[in-house]
Motif scaffolding. Structure first.
Motif, PDB file in Angstrom:
ATOM      1  N   LEU A   1       0.830  -1.207   0.000  1.00 54.94           N
ATOM      2  CA  LEU A   1       0.000   0.000   0.000  1.00 54.94           C
ATOM      3  C   LEU A   1       0.863   1.255   0.000  1.00 54.94           C
ATOM      4  O   LEU A   1       0.592   2.207  -0.754  1.00 54.94           O
ATOM      5  CB  LEU A   1      -0.919  -0.020   1.227  1.00 54.94           C
ATOM      6  CG  LEU A   1      -1.868   1.173   1.402  1.00 54.94           C
ATOM      7  CD1 LEU A   1      -2.806   1.274   0.201  1.00 54.94           C
ATOM      8  CD2 LEU A   1      -2.663   1.035   2.692  1.00 54.94           C
TER       9      LEU A   1
ATOM     10  N   LEU B   1      -3.442   7.491   1.814  1.00 53.62           N
ATOM     11  CA  LEU B   1      -3.144   6.067   1.598  1.00 53.62           C
ATOM     12  C   LEU B   1      -1.729   5.737   2.066  1.00 53.62           C
ATOM     13  O   LEU B   1      -1.489   4.694   2.677  1.00 53.62           O
ATOM     14  CB  LEU B   1      -3.298   5.715   0.117  1.00 53.62           C
ATOM     15  CG  LEU B   1      -4.711   5.689  -0.449  1.00 53.62           C
ATOM     16  CD1 LEU B   1      -4.667   5.368  -1.943  1.00 53.62           C
ATOM     17  CD2 LEU B   1      -5.572   4.661   0.283  1.00 53.62           C
TER      18      LEU B   1
ATOM     19  N   ALA C   1       0.926   3.794  -3.146  1.00 53.74           N
ATOM     20  CA  ALA C   1       0.517   5.173  -2.860  1.00 53.74           C
ATOM     21  C   ALA C   1       1.620   6.165  -3.212  1.00 53.74           C
ATOM     22  O   ALA C   1       1.342   7.283  -3.669  1.00 53.74           O
ATOM     23  CB  ALA C   1       0.136   5.309  -1.392  1.00 53.74           C
TER      24      ALA C   1
END
Length: 475
Positions: free
Chosen positions: A84, A107, A88
């Motif tokens: 993630l 994020l 991001a």
């Protein structure tokens, strides 16, 4: 790959790489903000959402990290957070407006908030008590280098390429760590987590997010502003309500009973003012160099970098001194030494001596490193493996709050006293940071070396010839 890489090496590689990116991201983006503002035609005062969004998301995700690690496994949680954060970062580089960049930073913050506590939990479960000091020689790398490297690397990337590269630089590190982790990272199951403590999550995540939001905006808005006072009060109420709720909950998200461990509780009290002072000085020092000595962002970052080298030196020294001197004296000496060096920096704001600034920042890093390494090791020696997720969650909540408070306090003092003269404002702010370090040194008087020795003795057979407590003698 898994059968060729030891468990400890795999955890070290993934944790150091992931934590390095997450910590560096808190400082590298600051250098790029003016360039981002020019591209998006946004006034500098309107760019705060880029960092506030990241910090708030970080605050919300930290408290739930322990539950996620226990419920889904530390391996799955760490790799998902790493993915993630990396994705991001790439999205941030493609942002075409301030709104989309802020959303992508949120994020990033979610991924970054999970990386540190889950990674630290894996480290504590992979390394027995007697080997953790040696492991800290690697674990402290992100803490030591990342905050100081961020402004240097960010300034160079913005000057030679564009602001997009302060985010793109995360991609190769993140992808390599992810590929390595998929093949080599083991799982470290903890206690079962039957269901999420929703009320605990709201109280912990909401409270920490509100306080960090308030502290982040305090230097610009003023401590008396409603945009600071309201979230600060709400956050304090949420965290105060968290304590009785979690103590009564059948399955608490964060088991606050871990604070009943005297050694863990005391070391957190020592680390709180130290972390605030350390981040406050890292904020003040480049500001002073640029505002009063005329340094640009890149060269002020270079002048800050000796601090990182000092911390690295300390991480190599602590394992050699730990048994002979004891963590209590190392913490006291580190805090007192940091206070003295910060006072020297305060004096140098009146009569700047550029050549004296470099050894001073090196010694500051070494002093803080002595305290950090000793305190973080002592914090966990009496914590059982089943409660490490709760302990690391609380440590990271404390760390984020301390850092935000230190920057807010330093920024407020420098701004509010600016009318008295630049050097005077910085001098008073530096003296305040020195007082925080001195208070940490005094709190360290409560640390019990005996408890640490007993924990080492319980974890390892009584040392015989050729051994010293906690490690084998010799190279």
């Amino acid at each position: 790959m898994g059968h060729r890489v030891s468990t400890k090496a795999a955890v070290c590689v993934v944790f150091v790489a992931a934590n390095f990116m997450a910590i560096m991201d808190t400082t590298i983006v600051n250098v790029a903000l003016p360039s981002i503002g020019r591209d998006f035609v946004v006034d500098p005062s309107g760019l705060s959402s880029v960092n506030v969004g990241y910090m708030v998301a970080l605050a919300v995700s930290i408290p739930v990290s322990g539950w996620l690690g226990n419920h889904f496994g530390t391996r799955s949680t760490a790799l998902t957070a790493l993915l993630l954060f990396t994705v991001a970062s790439g999205l941030c580089a493609t942002a075409g407006s301030l709104e989309t960049l802020t959303a992508y930073r949120v994020l990033q913050g979610v991924g970054g908030g999970l990386l540190a506590p889950v990674g630290m939990t894996m480290m504590l479960r992979a390394f027995p008590v007697t080997e953790r000091l040696r492991a800290q020689q690697y674990v402290m790398l992100p803490t030591a280098i990342a905050p100081a490297l961020g402004p240097v690397l960010g300034g160079w990337l913005v000057d030679t390429a564009s602001w997009h590269w302060v985010f793109l630089v995360n991609l190769p590190v993140g992808l390599l760590a992810l590929c390595f982790g998929l093949g080599a990272l083991p799982d470290f199951p903890g206690e079962s987590a039957p269901r999420l403590d929703t009320a605990g999550f709201v109280l912990a995540g909401g409270g920490l997010a509100a306080i960090l939001y308030a502290l982040t905006g305090a230097p610009d808005r003023g401590w008396g502003s409603g945009a600071v006072v309201v979230p600060l009060v709400v956050g304090a109420v949420f965290l105060a309500a968290l304590v009785p709720w979690e103590l009564r909950a059948k399955h608490p998200m964060i088991d606050l009973r871990v604070l009943g461990d005297e050694l863990f509780r005391t070391t957190q009290l020592v680390l709180l003012p130290t972390g605030a002072a350390f981040m406050g000085v890292l904020y003040l020092y480049p500001q002073f160099l640029q505002a009063d000595l005329g340094y640009d962002a890149f060269h002020s970052g270079l002048a800050t970098f000796p601090e990182a080298l000092g911390m690295l030196t300390a991480t190599q020294i602590v394992p050699r001194l730990h048994d002979r001197v004891g963590p209590r004296r190392l913490m006291i000496g580190g805090g007192a030494g940091a206070a003295v060096i910060i006072v020297v920096l305060a004096i140098l704001t009146v009569t700047p001596q550029p050549l004296a600034l470099y050894p001073a920042t090196y010694l500051l890093g070494a002093s803080v490193g002595l305290l950090f390494a000793s305190a973080q090791n002592a914090a966990f020696v009496t914590i059982p493996a089943s409660r490490t997720a709760d302990a690391t969650t609380l440590l990271n909540m404390q760390r984020q709050t301390a850092g935000a408070f230190g920057v807010a306090l330093a920024g407020t003092l420098a701004a509010s006293l600016a009318g008295t003269g630049g050097a005077s404002a910085y001098r008073i702010a530096f003296f305040t940071m020195a007082a925080l370090c001195l208070s940490a040194s005094l709190l360290a008087l409560r640390v019990s070396d005996r408890r640490v020795r007993e924990a080492y003795g319980a974890a390892e057979p009584r040392p015989g010839p050729g051994k010293v407590l906690g490690r084998t003698a010799g190279p």
